[in-house]
Design an enzyme around this catalytic site. Structure first.
Site, PDB file in Angstrom:
ATOM      1  N   ARG A 139       0.886  -1.176   0.000  1.00  0.00           N
ATOM      2  CA  ARG A 139       0.000   0.000   0.000  1.00  0.00           C
ATOM      3  C   ARG A 139       0.918   1.219   0.000  1.00  0.00           C
ATOM      4  O   ARG A 139       1.563   1.523   1.013  1.00  0.00           O
ATOM      5  CB  ARG A 139      -0.904  -0.029   1.234  1.00  0.00           C
ATOM      6  CG  ARG A 139      -1.940   1.087   1.311  1.00  0.00           C
ATOM      7  CD  ARG A 139      -2.811   0.885   2.550  1.00  0.00           C
ATOM      8  NE  ARG A 139      -3.701   1.995   2.790  1.00  0.00           N
ATOM      9  CZ  ARG A 139      -4.938   2.101   2.295  1.00  0.00           C
ATOM     10  NH1 ARG A 139      -5.413   1.139   1.526  1.00  0.00           N
ATOM     11  NH2 ARG A 139      -5.693   3.144   2.572  1.00  0.00           N
ATOM     12  N   HIS A 166      -6.833   1.391  -7.136  1.00  0.00           N
ATOM     13  CA  HIS A 166      -7.169   0.660  -5.906  1.00  0.00           C
ATOM     14  C   HIS A 166      -7.981  -0.578  -6.299  1.00  0.00           C
ATOM     15  O   HIS A 166      -9.169  -0.684  -6.007  1.00  0.00           O
ATOM     16  CB  HIS A 166      -7.980   1.560  -4.976  1.00  0.00           C
ATOM     17  CG  HIS A 166      -8.046   1.081  -3.559  1.00  0.00           C
ATOM     18  ND1 HIS A 166      -7.443  -0.085  -3.125  1.00  0.00           N
ATOM     19  CD2 HIS A 166      -8.653   1.614  -2.453  1.00  0.00           C
ATOM     20  CE1 HIS A 166      -7.672  -0.242  -1.831  1.00  0.00           C
ATOM     21  NE2 HIS A 166      -8.388   0.772  -1.406  1.00  0.00           N
ATOM     22  N   GLN A 169     -10.268  -2.751  -3.839  1.00  0.00           N
ATOM     23  CA  GLN A 169     -11.527  -2.123  -3.426  1.00  0.00           C
ATOM     24  C   GLN A 169     -12.625  -2.413  -4.440  1.00  0.00           C
ATOM     25  O   GLN A 169     -13.770  -2.707  -4.079  1.00  0.00           O
ATOM     26  CB  GLN A 169     -11.352  -0.612  -3.276  1.00  0.00           C
ATOM     27  CG  GLN A 169     -12.640   0.135  -2.921  1.00  0.00           C
ATOM     28  CD  GLN A 169     -13.192  -0.277  -1.575  1.00  0.00           C
ATOM     29  OE1 GLN A 169     -12.482  -0.209  -0.571  1.00  0.00           O
ATOM     30  NE2 GLN A 169     -14.452  -0.691  -1.529  1.00  0.00           N
ATOM     31  N   ASP A 261     -16.523   8.832  -2.587  1.00  0.00           N
ATOM     32  CA  ASP A 261     -15.329   8.522  -1.807  1.00  0.00           C
ATOM     33  C   ASP A 261     -14.915   9.814  -1.116  1.00  0.00           C
ATOM     34  O   ASP A 261     -15.530  10.867  -1.316  1.00  0.00           O
ATOM     35  CB  ASP A 261     -14.221   7.996  -2.743  1.00  0.00           C
ATOM     36  CG  ASP A 261     -12.993   7.474  -2.001  1.00  0.00           C
ATOM     37  OD1 ASP A 261     -13.076   7.321  -0.768  1.00  0.00           O
ATOM     38  OD2 ASP A 261     -11.970   7.235  -2.651  1.00  0.00           O
ATOM     39  N   CYS A 301     -16.181   3.527  -0.014  1.00  0.00           N
ATOM     40  CA  CYS A 301     -15.106   2.623   0.409  1.00  0.00           C
ATOM     41  C   CYS A 301     -14.660   2.875   1.851  1.00  0.00           C
ATOM     42  O   CYS A 301     -13.936   2.048   2.412  1.00  0.00           O
ATOM     43  CB  CYS A 301     -13.923   2.704  -0.549  1.00  0.00           C
ATOM     44  SG  CYS A 301     -13.074   4.278  -0.550  1.00  0.00           S
ATOM     45  N   ARG A 328     -14.336  -6.756   1.444  1.00  0.00           N
ATOM     46  CA  ARG A 328     -12.916  -6.526   1.239  1.00  0.00           C
ATOM     47  C   ARG A 328     -12.120  -7.769   1.658  1.00  0.00           C
ATOM     48  O   ARG A 328     -11.111  -8.124   1.042  1.00  0.00           O
ATOM     49  CB  ARG A 328     -12.450  -5.301   2.046  1.00  0.00           C
ATOM     50  CG  ARG A 328     -12.890  -3.951   1.486  1.00  0.00           C
ATOM     51  CD  ARG A 328     -12.160  -3.634   0.199  1.00  0.00           C
ATOM     52  NE  ARG A 328     -10.707  -3.684   0.380  1.00  0.00           N
ATOM     53  CZ  ARG A 328      -9.971  -2.675   0.873  1.00  0.00           C
ATOM     54  NH1 ARG A 328     -10.558  -1.529   1.210  1.00  0.00           N
ATOM     55  NH2 ARG A 328      -8.662  -2.798   0.994  1.00  0.00           N
TER      56      ARG A 328
END
Length: 352
Positions: A139, A166, A169, A261, A301, A328
Site C-alpha cells: 500500500r 485501488h 476495493q 469517496d 469505500c 474486502r
C-alpha cells in the site's frame, strides 16, 4: 463421414470455439482461466473472464468458510509481506486476517520497519522479499513503486492502494453489487466525487462486467486523460455507456448505484478548504437519489465524512457500505488464493 456432414461439424465447432473465447463458455470457460503466479497492480491487466473468475472464487470462499463453517487451509505454509506506507483499517484487517484464516502467515511492515527506496532500493527489497515470502501486498503513495517491485520480484505483487489505482476495493464493490442485485450486466453505476484512484479502478473494470458508468467530477478534478481514453476504448469494446459530466444530478439520473469517496485523501490535507468549496453540491442525499432508479443503492469505500454523504443515506437500507467493507476480506482472500494456488470453486458459477 460425408463432405456435407463434415462441413456442418466444422462450422458448429468453430462457433463453439468463438463463443468460448468471448466468455460464453460458462463455468467451463471460467474454470480454465489461469491466474496462478500473476501480480495484480491494476485490473486493466485482467480480462472480463479473469475478473469474473476472481469474484467467483471470492464468493465461493465466503460461502464455504462463513456459511458452511469449513476450515480451508489453502495457504498453509505460505507467508505474505505487507508493506504499508499509508495507514489503513480495511486493507490491513482484511488481508492480515484473511491470509491467516487460510492458514498462511502475514508479516506487517510499516514505514518504521521498511523504507522503500531510502535505506534500501525497491529493486533490492523486491529481490530480498522474493526469497523470504510467497506474495507481497504493498500500500504505497506512488504507483511507480509497485511497478518497480513487480519488475524485480519473483513472487506476485498485489496493489493494496496507490495514487493511481485501488483494484482490491473494486473487487469488493462488484462482489457486493452481484450479491445484492443477483447479476451485474446492465447495471448503471454513478460515481459522484473526485477523479481519484478508486474511480480509475472502476473505469478499468465496469465495462468488462457489462456495467454502464456515469461520472460526475467538479471541473479540475477529472480522472486522468490516459485512464479516460482506456475506459472509452473498453466501453466501446464491451458495448457499455460511459458518461463524463460535472453535474451530479445528471450523473445520478437513472442510476442503480450511487458511489462516492473521500474528497480529501491522505496527503491532500493542505487542499482541504479549497476542495470542500469546489465539491459543494456533490453530497449524496435522498434528494439526489430521487432521480435514480427506484432500486438504487449506495457505496462508499470508507472512511466517510458527512460532507460526502448525509446520515439519511449512509445509514439507510439503501446503503451497502458495511457489506462492502466485509467483502474486502473475501475478495482479497479470493485474489490471494487465485494468485498462489490452482483452486477451483465448489459453488455454481455466479450470474454476471
Amino acid at each position: 463421414m460425408s463432405a456435407q456432414l463434415l462441413s456442418v461439424h466444422n462450422t458448429v465447432f468453430k462457433c463453439f470455439k468463438t463463443l468460448s473465447s468471448r466468455g460464453f463458455g460458462g463455468a467451463a470457460s471460467l474454470g480454465s482461466v489461469p491466474l496462478k503466479g500473476r501480480s495484480c497492480l491494476t485490473l486493466q491487466d485482467f480480462s472480463s473472464e479473469e475478473i469474473k473468475r476472481l469474484l467467483w472464487v471470492s464468493r465461493d470462499l465466503k460461502h464455504r468458510i462463513k456459511q458452511e463453517k469449513q476450515y480451508l487451509p489453502l495457504l498453509q505454509g505460505k507467508s505474505m509481506a505487507m508493506i504499508f506506507e499509508k495507514r489503513s483499517t480495511r486493507t490491513r484487517m482484511s488481508a492480515e486476517t484473511g491470509f491467516a484464516l487460510l492458514g498462511g502467515h502475514p508479516c506487517f511492515l510499516t514505514s518504521q520497519d521498511i523504507h522503500l527506496g531510502v535505506n534500501e532500493s525497491s529493486t533490492d527489497t523486491a529481490r530480498v522479499l522474493s526469497g523470504l515470502c510467497d506474495i507481497v501486498l504493498a500500500r504505497v503513495y506512488s504507483h511507480s513503486t509497485l511497478e518497480e517491485l513487480e519488475k524485480e520480484a519473483s513472487v506476485p505483487i498485489i496493489n493494496g492502494l496507490s495514487d493511481l489505482y485501488h483494484p482490491i476495493q473494486i473487487l469488493a464493490d462488484f462482489l457486493t453489487l452481484q450479491e445484492h442485485y443477483g447479476s451485474l450486466s446492465g447495471l448503471t453505476v454513478s460515481w459522484i466525487g473526485d477523479g481519484n484512484n478508486v474511480l480509475h479502478s472502476f473505469m478499468m473494470t465496469a465495462a468488462k462486467l457489462g456495467v454502464h458508468l456515469k461520472i460526475a467530477t467538479p471541473k479540475g478534478y477529472e480522472p486522468q486523460r490516459s485512464v479516460i481514453e482506456e475506459a472509452q476504448r473498453l466501453s466501446k469494446q464491451h458495448g457499455t455507456r460511459l458518461v463524463l459530466t460535472s453535474d451530479p444530478m445528471e450523473a445520478a439520473r437513472g442510476s442503480n448505484v450511487l458511489v462516492t469517496d473521500t474528497w480529501v485523501s491522505m496527503g491532500q490535507e493542505e487542499e482541504k478548504k479549497k476542495r470542500l468549496q469546489d465539491f459543494k453540491g456533490y453530497q449524496i442525499t435522498m434528494q439526489m437519489g430521487s432521480v435514480a432508479e427506484p432500486n438504487w443503492t449506495f457505496l462508499h469505500c470508507l472512511p466517510r465524512k458527512m460532507e460526502e454523504v448525509d446520515d439519511q443515506v449512509f445509514y439507510s437500507s439503501r446503503s451497502l457500505v458495511f457489506s462492502e467493507a466485509e467483502n474486502r476480506k473475501w475478495t482479497i482472500m479470493g485474489l490471494m488464493v487465485s494468485l498462489l494456488t490452482d483452486y477451483t470453486p465448489q459453488i455454481p458459477m455466479l450470474k454476471f
